[in-house]
Design a protein around this motif. Structure first.
Motif, PDB file in Angstrom:
ATOM      1  N   SER A 140       0.778  -0.899   0.103  1.00  0.00           N
ATOM      2  CA  SER A 140       0.276   0.126  -0.145  1.00  0.00           C
ATOM      3  C   SER A 140       0.853   1.065  -0.263  1.00  0.00           C
ATOM      4  O   SER A 140       2.174   1.521   0.243  1.00  0.00           O
ATOM      5  CB  SER A 140      -0.974  -0.150   1.305  1.00  0.00           C
ATOM      6  OG  SER A 140      -0.170   0.272   2.107  1.00  0.00           O
ATOM      7  N   PRO A 141       0.128   2.659  -1.017  1.00  0.00           N
ATOM      8  CA  PRO A 141       1.235   4.012   0.131  1.00  0.00           C
ATOM      9  C   PRO A 141       1.819   4.097   1.017  1.00  0.00           C
ATOM     10  O   PRO A 141       2.625   4.718   1.172  1.00  0.00           O
ATOM     11  CB  PRO A 141       0.094   4.532  -0.725  1.00  0.00           C
ATOM     12  CG  PRO A 141      -0.800   4.003  -1.451  1.00  0.00           C
ATOM     13  CD  PRO A 141      -0.756   3.036  -0.764  1.00  0.00           C
ATOM     14  N   PHE A 227       1.658  -9.939   6.095  1.00  0.00           N
ATOM     15  CA  PHE A 227       1.586  -9.266   7.059  1.00  0.00           C
ATOM     16  C   PHE A 227       3.327  -8.428   7.055  1.00  0.00           C
ATOM     17  O   PHE A 227       4.129  -9.426   7.427  1.00  0.00           O
ATOM     18  CB  PHE A 227       1.119  -9.195   8.100  1.00  0.00           C
ATOM     19  CG  PHE A 227      -0.790  -9.915   8.177  1.00  0.00           C
ATOM     20  CD1 PHE A 227      -1.273  -8.992   7.958  1.00  0.00           C
ATOM     21  CD2 PHE A 227      -0.924 -11.100   8.159  1.00  0.00           C
ATOM     22  CE1 PHE A 227      -3.196  -9.402   8.064  1.00  0.00           C
ATOM     23  CE2 PHE A 227      -2.326 -11.753   7.712  1.00  0.00           C
ATOM     24  CZ  PHE A 227      -2.941 -11.079   7.537  1.00  0.00           C
ATOM     25  N   ILE A 228       3.065  -7.151   7.227  1.00  0.00           N
ATOM     26  CA  ILE A 228       4.236  -6.368   7.508  1.00  0.00           C
ATOM     27  C   ILE A 228       4.107  -6.303   8.451  1.00  0.00           C
ATOM     28  O   ILE A 228       3.155  -5.712   9.378  1.00  0.00           O
ATOM     29  CB  ILE A 228       4.634  -5.357   6.831  1.00  0.00           C
ATOM     30  CG1 ILE A 228       5.283  -5.325   5.278  1.00  0.00           C
ATOM     31  CG2 ILE A 228       5.653  -4.540   7.792  1.00  0.00           C
ATOM     32  CD1 ILE A 228       6.203  -5.847   5.244  1.00  0.00           C
ATOM     33  N   VAL A 229       5.279  -6.230  10.094  1.00  0.00           N
ATOM     34  CA  VAL A 229       4.900  -6.367  11.593  1.00  0.00           C
ATOM     35  C   VAL A 229       6.440  -6.445  11.655  1.00  0.00           C
ATOM     36  O   VAL A 229       7.614  -6.559  11.555  1.00  0.00           O
ATOM     37  CB  VAL A 229       4.693  -7.513  11.914  1.00  0.00           C
ATOM     38  CG1 VAL A 229       5.044  -7.764  13.165  1.00  0.00           C
ATOM     39  CG2 VAL A 229       4.045  -8.309  11.441  1.00  0.00           C
ATOM     40  N   TRP A 273       0.343  -5.012   9.274  1.00  0.00           N
ATOM     41  CA  TRP A 273      -0.962  -4.151   7.926  1.00  0.00           C
ATOM     42  C   TRP A 273      -0.680  -5.880   6.726  1.00  0.00           C
ATOM     43  O   TRP A 273       0.528  -5.673   6.236  1.00  0.00           O
ATOM     44  CB  TRP A 273       0.960  -3.545   7.973  1.00  0.00           C
ATOM     45  CG  TRP A 273       0.110  -2.201   8.434  1.00  0.00           C
ATOM     46  CD1 TRP A 273      -0.631  -0.638   8.426  1.00  0.00           C
ATOM     47  CD2 TRP A 273       0.807  -1.837   9.859  1.00  0.00           C
ATOM     48  NE1 TRP A 273      -0.097  -0.126   9.476  1.00  0.00           N
ATOM     49  CE2 TRP A 273       0.477  -0.707  10.215  1.00  0.00           C
ATOM     50  CE3 TRP A 273       1.357  -2.424  10.385  1.00  0.00           C
ATOM     51  CZ2 TRP A 273       0.760  -0.017  11.558  1.00  0.00           C
ATOM     52  CZ3 TRP A 273       2.303  -2.023  11.703  1.00  0.00           C
ATOM     53  CH2 TRP A 273       1.773  -0.375  12.107  1.00  0.00           C
ATOM     54  N   ILE A 274      -1.877  -5.615   6.601  1.00  0.00           N
ATOM     55  CA  ILE A 274      -2.048  -6.488   5.357  1.00  0.00           C
ATOM     56  C   ILE A 274      -0.670  -5.925   3.973  1.00  0.00           C
ATOM     57  O   ILE A 274      -1.321  -5.408   3.814  1.00  0.00           O
ATOM     58  CB  ILE A 274      -3.430  -6.755   4.873  1.00  0.00           C
ATOM     59  CG1 ILE A 274      -3.432  -8.341   4.269  1.00  0.00           C
ATOM     60  CG2 ILE A 274      -4.270  -5.932   3.961  1.00  0.00           C
ATOM     61  CD1 ILE A 274      -5.279  -8.763   4.237  1.00  0.00           C
ATOM     62  N   VAL A 275      -0.117  -7.183   3.217  1.00  0.00           N
ATOM     63  CA  VAL A 275       0.298  -6.693   1.726  1.00  0.00           C
ATOM     64  C   VAL A 275      -0.575  -7.339   1.098  1.00  0.00           C
ATOM     65  O   VAL A 275      -0.621  -8.247   0.568  1.00  0.00           O
ATOM     66  CB  VAL A 275       1.537  -6.953   2.019  1.00  0.00           C
ATOM     67  CG1 VAL A 275       2.378  -6.256   0.594  1.00  0.00           C
ATOM     68  CG2 VAL A 275       2.298  -6.301   3.398  1.00  0.00           C
ATOM     69  N   PRO A 278      -6.798 -10.026   1.104  1.00  0.00           N
ATOM     70  CA  PRO A 278      -6.949 -10.837   1.820  1.00  0.00           C
ATOM     71  C   PRO A 278      -6.716 -12.511   1.591  1.00  0.00           C
ATOM     72  O   PRO A 278      -7.746 -12.477   0.553  1.00  0.00           O
ATOM     73  CB  PRO A 278      -7.813 -10.589   2.761  1.00  0.00           C
ATOM     74  CG  PRO A 278      -7.848  -9.092   2.878  1.00  0.00           C
ATOM     75  CD  PRO A 278      -7.622  -9.143   1.624  1.00  0.00           C
ATOM     76  N   GLY A 279      -6.292 -13.510   1.622  1.00  0.00           N
ATOM     77  CA  GLY A 279      -5.903 -14.946   0.907  1.00  0.00           C
ATOM     78  C   GLY A 279      -5.246 -14.929  -0.416  1.00  0.00           C
ATOM     79  O   GLY A 279      -4.748 -15.470  -0.922  1.00  0.00           O
ATOM     80  N   ALA A 280      -4.484 -13.728  -0.643  1.00  0.00           N
ATOM     81  CA  ALA A 280      -3.519 -13.814  -1.207  1.00  0.00           C
ATOM     82  C   ALA A 280      -2.287 -13.977  -0.866  1.00  0.00           C
ATOM     83  O   ALA A 280      -1.535 -12.916  -1.662  1.00  0.00           O
ATOM     84  CB  ALA A 280      -3.682 -12.362  -2.551  1.00  0.00           C
TER      85      ALA A 280
END
Length: 590
Positions: A140-141, A227-229, A273-275, A278-280
């Motif tokens: 995401s931006p 996810f970015i953690v 944060w999801i990258v 969802p599911g991909a």
């Protein structure tokens, strides 16, 4: 004393002559073969002066788990800071992210040099680039603005978190849970193991790319998200905040790469944060694994290069045994004994073969990202999985083979710590295992690349190799080698027909010999590349020793290529081998 000289001439020869057509298509004006040579020469000095002297001490010290986190070996912090400050970490990241925008094959060639100096250090330097690639592609931006420049430069590091105690290859068994919060972020809880660079003090922050199961999503792979953690939370102004629910209770006690923090990580309500969608998540992770898989080849080549260089140095100075050929009195350097000379040439030829295979794979990877719909792009996308599997498996096994041969050349002196060879042999053992074991790579060729319903990737690869041979100019002195290569390609086609039948009749017979098939395909690529070497040697003013390179080509076709007939025999005897395997009573009653 371990010594190292970067193979600058080898890469200039590949980029400027052997693979010039492919290299020119992706390099641009600022990335010529000469530029590549200059970059590698400078980095080679850095490796020789800064990394090689740390090999023994870093291996002995390893990584230390403290209350403040994991501490890297003494000396690594200063070297890593200089690595980033000098711009090495940003060679092929985008210019808009503060990078230099050079082609990815530049970075892979640099990985070889870093791995020669220290596989452990090379892992700290390179694993983050997969995180960068995923964020650059589907982030995401907000994620791009927050992390791209920091990760791309190497100021912050990154990891890839897949494996859990109960699952490795079978990612459908992942239990780490991501629960969506009211603010649209997620809270991750679970355990990840075998995480390369999972925790250390080389950078102020580490950005974890985590594959986790989304709470309430479908079972299986479809329910996974990426996810970015971050290790530490990041404020709006970029300042680092509190620890983000990620801790490292231990680092693995390993056979090798002691200086690499292979960590167990606990995620306890960590904010993520999801990258992507969802599911991909799995598709995003595969793009990172692709780069890591190609990079593994270059790690192995780096070890093979420094191991063979030091074996040659030892063989030239070690006086032992009588001259059984020339009849001269007195002891002679062991390099003059025929069996040692053969092993020296074998080590160097294997290393060169792996380098060509891996560098070609990196170039095809670049082609696969070309203009959508272009014939060259479509072909590269079809054959790239074949080349990646072959390159990863063959290069890693060559790395082990060459390091073993280097130890044998040193004899008892190679088995003790003083020469540094035993460190290389321990380190390189991981390469056939991680980023998808070599058995997984070979199974992929048979289960997915013979015919996936849309493409017959092996057939396409053979056609591509035939087209390369057809483009070579006429030269009577190379006719016999051309014939041998074309015969091998025909044998591969024969084996493909047999394997397709066996998959229908007896999958056991087909799958048990997958490793033989992978090596057979790999030799098809390597033999074709050695033909291109022979024709390139007809040019003048080359950056390599023409006599040595021609001798390697001759040795490949005379000594290494004939092993393909043994592999063909095993493949053709699949059903008989199956009978013996099924008849053998696998039990604990010895």
């Amino acid at each position: 004393m371990t010594t190292y000289q970067a193979p600058v001439g080898e890469y200039k020869f590949l980029a400027g002559h052997v693979l010039a057509k492919e290299y020119e298509a992706i390099s641009g004006e600022d990335a010529s073969a000469e530029t590549l040579g200059t970059v590698l020469e400078t980095l080679g000095q850095f490796v020789s002066e800064r990394l090689v002297p740390l090999i023994a001490s870093a291996d002995s010290a390893g990584c230390l788990v403290t209350n403040e986190g994991v501490k890297a070996p003494a000396g690594y912090h200063e070297v890593y800071n200089d690595f980033v400050t000098d711009g090495w970490g940003a060679l092929h990241t985008a210019i808009e992210d503060g990078g230099q925008g050079l082609p990815l094959p530049f970075g892979f060639a640099c990985d070889e040099l870093l791995s020669a100096g220290s596989m452990s250090f090379a892992l700290y330097a390179s694993i983050r680039l997969g995180v960068y690639s995923v964020l650059k592609t589907i982030g995401s931006p907000y994620l791009q603005e927050t992390y791209l420049q920091k990760i791309g430069s190497g100021e912050w590091n990154g990891t890839m978190c897949l494996t859990e105690p109960q699952c490795g290859t079978d990612l459908s068994l992942i239990r780490t849970i991501a629960t969506e919060a009211e603010d649209g972020t997620y809270r991750l809880s679970g355990t990840k193991i075998f995480i390369t660079g999972g925790d250390h003090d080389l950078t102020p922050n580490i950005v974890h790319l985590v594959l986790a199961r989304i709470q309430g999503a479908p079972a299986g792979l479809a329910g996974l998200g990426l996810f970015i953690v971050p290790k530490f939370s990041v404020a709006a102004d970029g300042a680092l905040g509190a620890r983000n629910g990620v801790t490292c209770p231990r680092v693995e006690e390993k056979l090798g790469i002691h200086a690499s923090a292979t960590a167990e990580l606990l995620f306890e309500g960590a904010q993520g944060w999801i990258v992507g969608a969802p599911g991909a998540g799995l598709m995003g992770m595969f793009s990172m694994m692709k780069l890591a898989r190609i990079g593994t080849s270059f790690q192995a080549i780096g070890v093979a290069e420094i191991a063979s260089q030091n074996a040659i140095a030892y063989a030239l100075e070690r006086i032992q045994g009588r001259d059984l050929v020339g009849g001269n009195k007195g002891s002679i350097p062991i390099a003059d004994h025929p069996n040692i000379r053969r092993e020296i040439v074998r080590m160097r030829t294997l290393t060169s073969s792996a380098r060509m295979l891996a560098f070609m794979t990196s170039l095809v990877n670049e082609q696969s990202l070309g203009p959508k719909g272009a014939d060259s792009t479509k072909r590269a996308q079809v054959i790239l999985p074949v080349l990646m599997s072959a390159s990863k498996a063959i290069s890693s096994e060559i790395g082990v083979d060459v390091a073993t041969a280097a130890m044998q050349t040193h004899g008892g002196h190679g088995y003790i710590r003083d020469t540094g060879i035993e460190v290389l042999l321990r380190d390189v053992q991981i390469l056939p295992i991680y980023e998808g074991t070599n058995d997984v790579q070979s199974l992929d060729l048979i289960l997915r690349r013979l015919d996936d319903g849309r493409h017959q990737a092996i057939d396409a690869t053979v056609d591509w190799l035939r087209s390369q041979i057809a483009e070579l100019p006429s030269n009577e002195s190379h006719v016999e080698y051309v014939k041998r290569t074309l015969k091998l390609l025909s044998r591969i086609e024969d084996v493909v027909s047999v394997l397709k039948e066996e998959l229908q009749r007896s999958p056991f017979a087909a799958l048990q010999c997958a490793r033989e098939f992978l090596w057979l395909v790999g030799h098809g690529v390597m033999a074709t590349l050695w033909l291109r070497v022979l024709f390139a040697l007809d040019s003048n003013n080359l950056p390599i020793d023409k006599v040595a390179k021609r001798a390697q080509a001759q040795f490949y076709f005379a000594y290494l290529l004939p092993e393909t007939e043994v592999r063909v025999s095993r493949l053709m005897a699949g059903l008989e081998i199956e009978q013996s395997l099924r008849a053998y009573p696998v039990s604990l009653n010895f």
